[in-house]
Design a protein around this motif. Structure first.
Motif, PDB file in Angstrom:
ATOM      1  N   ALA A 123      -6.696  -8.700   6.624  1.00 17.26           N
ATOM      2  CA  ALA A 123      -7.878  -7.951   7.079  1.00 17.26           C
ATOM      3  C   ALA A 123      -9.174  -8.754   6.998  1.00 17.26           C
ATOM      4  O   ALA A 123     -10.032  -8.626   7.877  1.00 17.26           O
ATOM      5  CB  ALA A 123      -7.999  -6.646   6.282  1.00 17.26           C
TER       6      ALA A 123
ATOM      7  N   LEU B  73       0.516  -3.860  10.186  1.00 20.26           N
ATOM      8  CA  LEU B  73       0.175  -2.611   9.498  1.00 20.26           C
ATOM      9  C   LEU B  73      -1.198  -2.115   9.935  1.00 20.26           C
ATOM     10  O   LEU B  73      -2.215  -2.681   9.551  1.00 20.26           O
ATOM     11  CB  LEU B  73       0.183  -2.824   7.981  1.00 20.26           C
ATOM     12  CG  LEU B  73       1.504  -3.228   7.326  1.00 20.26           C
ATOM     13  CD1 LEU B  73       1.323  -3.400   5.826  1.00 20.26           C
ATOM     14  CD2 LEU B  73       2.595  -2.195   7.611  1.00 20.26           C
ATOM     15  N   GLN B  74      -1.209  -1.067  10.731  1.00 20.65           N
ATOM     16  CA  GLN B  74      -2.463  -0.415  11.070  1.00 20.65           C
ATOM     17  C   GLN B  74      -2.823   0.631  10.019  1.00 20.65           C
ATOM     18  O   GLN B  74      -3.994   0.945   9.808  1.00 20.65           O
ATOM     19  CB  GLN B  74      -2.385   0.218  12.456  1.00 20.65           C
ATOM     20  CG  GLN B  74      -2.166  -0.785  13.586  1.00 20.65           C
ATOM     21  CD  GLN B  74      -3.249  -1.858  13.671  1.00 20.65           C
ATOM     22  OE1 GLN B  74      -4.339  -1.731  13.115  1.00 20.65           O
ATOM     23  NE2 GLN B  74      -2.956  -2.954  14.368  1.00 20.65           N
ATOM     24  N   THR B  75      -1.787   1.177   9.347  1.00 21.49           N
ATOM     25  CA  THR B  75      -1.962   2.077   8.209  1.00 21.49           C
ATOM     26  C   THR B  75      -0.933   1.680   7.163  1.00 21.49           C
ATOM     27  O   THR B  75      -0.004   0.903   7.435  1.00 21.49           O
ATOM     28  CB  THR B  75      -1.739   3.554   8.596  1.00 21.49           C
ATOM     29  OG1 THR B  75      -0.346   3.765   8.884  1.00 21.49           O
ATOM     30  CG2 THR B  75      -2.564   3.943   9.819  1.00 21.49           C
ATOM     31  N   ALA B  76      -1.065   2.252   5.972  1.00 25.48           N
ATOM     32  CA  ALA B  76      -0.108   1.962   4.907  1.00 25.48           C
ATOM     33  C   ALA B  76       1.296   2.398   5.270  1.00 25.48           C
ATOM     34  O   ALA B  76       2.282   1.837   4.784  1.00 25.48           O
ATOM     35  CB  ALA B  76      -0.555   2.647   3.612  1.00 25.48           C
TER      36      ALA B  76
ATOM     37  N   PRO C 160       0.801  -1.220   0.000  1.00 26.56           N
ATOM     38  CA  PRO C 160       0.000   0.000   0.000  1.00 26.56           C
ATOM     39  C   PRO C 160       0.835   1.271   0.000  1.00 26.56           C
ATOM     40  O   PRO C 160       0.310   2.345  -0.275  1.00 26.56           O
ATOM     41  CB  PRO C 160      -0.838  -0.117   1.279  1.00 26.56           C
ATOM     42  CG  PRO C 160      -0.074  -1.053   2.161  1.00 26.56           C
ATOM     43  CD  PRO C 160       0.601  -2.008   1.237  1.00 26.56           C
TER      44      PRO C 160
ATOM     45  N   ASP D 223      -2.704  -9.991   3.087  1.00 24.83           N
ATOM     46  CA  ASP D 223      -3.992  -9.333   3.314  1.00 24.83           C
ATOM     47  C   ASP D 223      -4.789 -10.097   4.369  1.00 24.83           C
ATOM     48  O   ASP D 223      -5.699 -10.876   4.061  1.00 24.83           O
ATOM     49  CB  ASP D 223      -4.774  -9.250   2.002  1.00 24.83           C
ATOM     50  CG  ASP D 223      -6.017  -8.398   2.136  1.00 24.83           C
ATOM     51  OD1 ASP D 223      -6.168  -7.710   3.171  1.00 24.83           O
ATOM     52  OD2 ASP D 223      -6.848  -8.421   1.200  1.00 24.83           O
TER      53      ASP D 223
ATOM     54  N   GLY E 254       0.132  -0.263  -4.760  1.00 24.09           N
ATOM     55  CA  GLY E 254      -1.160  -0.877  -4.532  1.00 24.09           C
ATOM     56  C   GLY E 254      -1.780  -1.533  -5.748  1.00 24.09           C
ATOM     57  O   GLY E 254      -2.648  -2.396  -5.609  1.00 24.09           O
TER      58      GLY E 254
ATOM     59  N   CYS F 203      -4.541  -6.613  12.469  1.00 18.65           N
ATOM     60  CA  CYS F 203      -3.740  -5.630  11.727  1.00 18.65           C
ATOM     61  C   CYS F 203      -4.600  -5.094  10.589  1.00 18.65           C
ATOM     62  O   CYS F 203      -4.887  -5.822   9.630  1.00 18.65           O
ATOM     63  CB  CYS F 203      -2.468  -6.280  11.188  1.00 18.65           C
ATOM     64  SG  CYS F 203      -1.438  -7.045  12.469  1.00 18.65           S
ATOM     65  N   LYS F 204      -5.024  -3.851  10.688  1.00 20.67           N
ATOM     66  CA  LYS F 204      -6.029  -3.285   9.791  1.00 20.67           C
ATOM     67  C   LYS F 204      -5.627  -3.387   8.334  1.00 20.67           C
ATOM     68  O   LYS F 204      -6.446  -3.692   7.468  1.00 20.67           O
ATOM     69  CB  LYS F 204      -6.288  -1.824  10.174  1.00 20.67           C
ATOM     70  CG  LYS F 204      -7.404  -1.171   9.374  1.00 20.67           C
ATOM     71  CD  LYS F 204      -7.669   0.244   9.853  1.00 20.67           C
ATOM     72  CE  LYS F 204      -8.791   0.895   9.060  1.00 20.67           C
ATOM     73  NZ  LYS F 204      -9.060   2.280   9.504  1.00 20.67           N
ATOM     74  N   GLU F 205      -4.349  -3.127   8.018  1.00 23.06           N
ATOM     75  CA  GLU F 205      -3.890  -3.133   6.624  1.00 23.06           C
ATOM     76  C   GLU F 205      -3.135  -4.409   6.264  1.00 23.06           C
ATOM     77  O   GLU F 205      -2.594  -4.511   5.163  1.00 23.06           O
ATOM     78  CB  GLU F 205      -2.997  -1.908   6.358  1.00 23.06           C
ATOM     79  CG  GLU F 205      -3.727  -0.587   6.363  1.00 23.06           C
ATOM     80  CD  GLU F 205      -4.635  -0.408   5.151  1.00 23.06           C
ATOM     81  OE1 GLU F 205      -4.369  -1.048   4.120  1.00 23.06           O
ATOM     82  OE2 GLU F 205      -5.606   0.364   5.250  1.00 23.06           O
TER      83      GLU F 205
END
Length: 339
Positions: free
Chosen positions: A239, A165-168, A109, A237, A113, A183-185
């Motif tokens: 998520a 990864l919580q954010t990119a 990301p 991935d 992406g 892990c959100k991302e």
């Protein structure tokens, strides 16, 4: 958002502080049970792998007879002169009811992406203007050990980690075991190979003894030649599996490597060199001129030719070992036991 991406990229570049830095996307080439390095000629190999790079990847890849750049007809990496192969084990989610589902990779990301899975690959040089020697045709290596299950064992390989990864732009908080929370991302797996070579052997019986990590910043006398650090970032991935009602009843993390490791300490990677001619050496000699475009399609390196990520996505390989990887599975491919 763009300024945040720029800042994150700058932080990565500052963090490596390398004389030469290649960073590029390699889309997924194939997912199958082949391992021509550890299990040459064996089809299928014991566990499942995800592979990127040139489409010459096959069950043997004998280093004395295979001219990889001449045999491959395409590469899933953006540098068009790189027909190397880079591969890791694959990841599975184990649900509370004991069934398994394959986790897919996704484009990084942070800039890549649009890639159809795969991983980000780096070639990092040392600080300053130290000479970096490119790998030679026939060179190959592995790092890590799929048999490891403890943190103490993994100390042998100090640069194999996970990032939740919580954010990119999450970079930090690396662990040597699987993250224990959602892990959100996704989960980014970081595999950094040794940077010292004995200067003689293109391989070794264990695929590792001809390489070494530096000691106090310097290559040991047994491995005096500085080679670039090959570094993989693979984003899984995870998520879709963040519903904790599906996780083990005891609250433990639910992910398992395709070779049965539920701890994460068996993390490992494989590498077979396949750059065309002197292209990698040219790039390494260019130093700061070869910092990659971190926003996707263009590799900013005058010494190299490049293709877009969309073009790289088109390079795939037909699966040699056919097996069902869709839906929920009663066991891991090959019947690998979880331990």
């Amino acid at each position: 958002m763009l300024w945040k991406l720029v800042a994150a990229v700058a932080a990565i570049a500052a963090g490596v502080d390398a004389g030469a830095m290649l960073r590029f996307s390699c889309s997924q080439l194939v997912v199958e049970r082949l391992d021509p390095l550890v299990n040459p000629g064996i089809m299928p190999s014991p566990h499942l792998h995800q592979v990127v790079g040139g489409n010459a990847f096959n069950v043997t890849m004998d280093r004395t007879s295979l001219d990889i750049p001449s045999t491959a007809t395409c590469t899933s990496c953006t540098p068009t002169e790189d027909f190397s192969n880079y591969w890791t084990a694959t990841l599975f989610f184990r649900a509370r009811n004991g069934t398994f589902k394959a986790v897919k990779t996704k484009g990084n990301p942070l800039g890549y992406g649009v890639a159809s899975g795969g991983q980000t690959v780096y070639y990092l040089g040392p600080q300053g203007n130290a000479k970096v020697t490119a790998f030679k045709p026939g060179f190959r290596m592995t790092v890590g050990d799929p048999n490891f299950r403890t943190a103490a064992q993994l100390k042998k390989y100090p640069m194999l980690t996970y990032t939740c990864l919580q954010t990119a732009t999450t970079r930090g908080g690396e662990t040597t075991n699987f993250p224990k929370d959602t892990c959100k991302e996704g989960i980014m797996v970081n595999i950094r190979f040794p940077t010292c070579w004995d200067g003689v052997n293109l391989d070794s019986p264990d695929h590792q003894s001809h390489t070494a990590y530096p000691v106090s910043g310097k290559c040991p006398s047994t491995h005096p030649v500085t080679v670039p650090q090959v570094f993989y970032e693979t984003v899984w991935d995870t998520a879709p599996f963040n519903d904790k009602s599906q996780w083990p009843a005891d609250g433990s993390q639910p992910f398992v490597w395709s070779f049965g490791d539920k701890t994460g300490y068996g993390i490992h990677g494989d590498y077979v060199f396949g750059w065309k001619g002197d292209s990698l050496q040219r790039a390494l000699d260019s130093n700061s001129q070869c910092n990659s475009d971190l926003f996707g399609n263009n590799l900013r390196c005058p010494a190299l030719k490049a293709q877009s990520i969309e073009q790289a996505n088109k390079c795939t390989k037909k699966v040699s070992v056919k097996e069902n990887l869709e839906g929920w599975l009663a066991e891991l491919p090959g019947g690998m036991m979880v331990n």
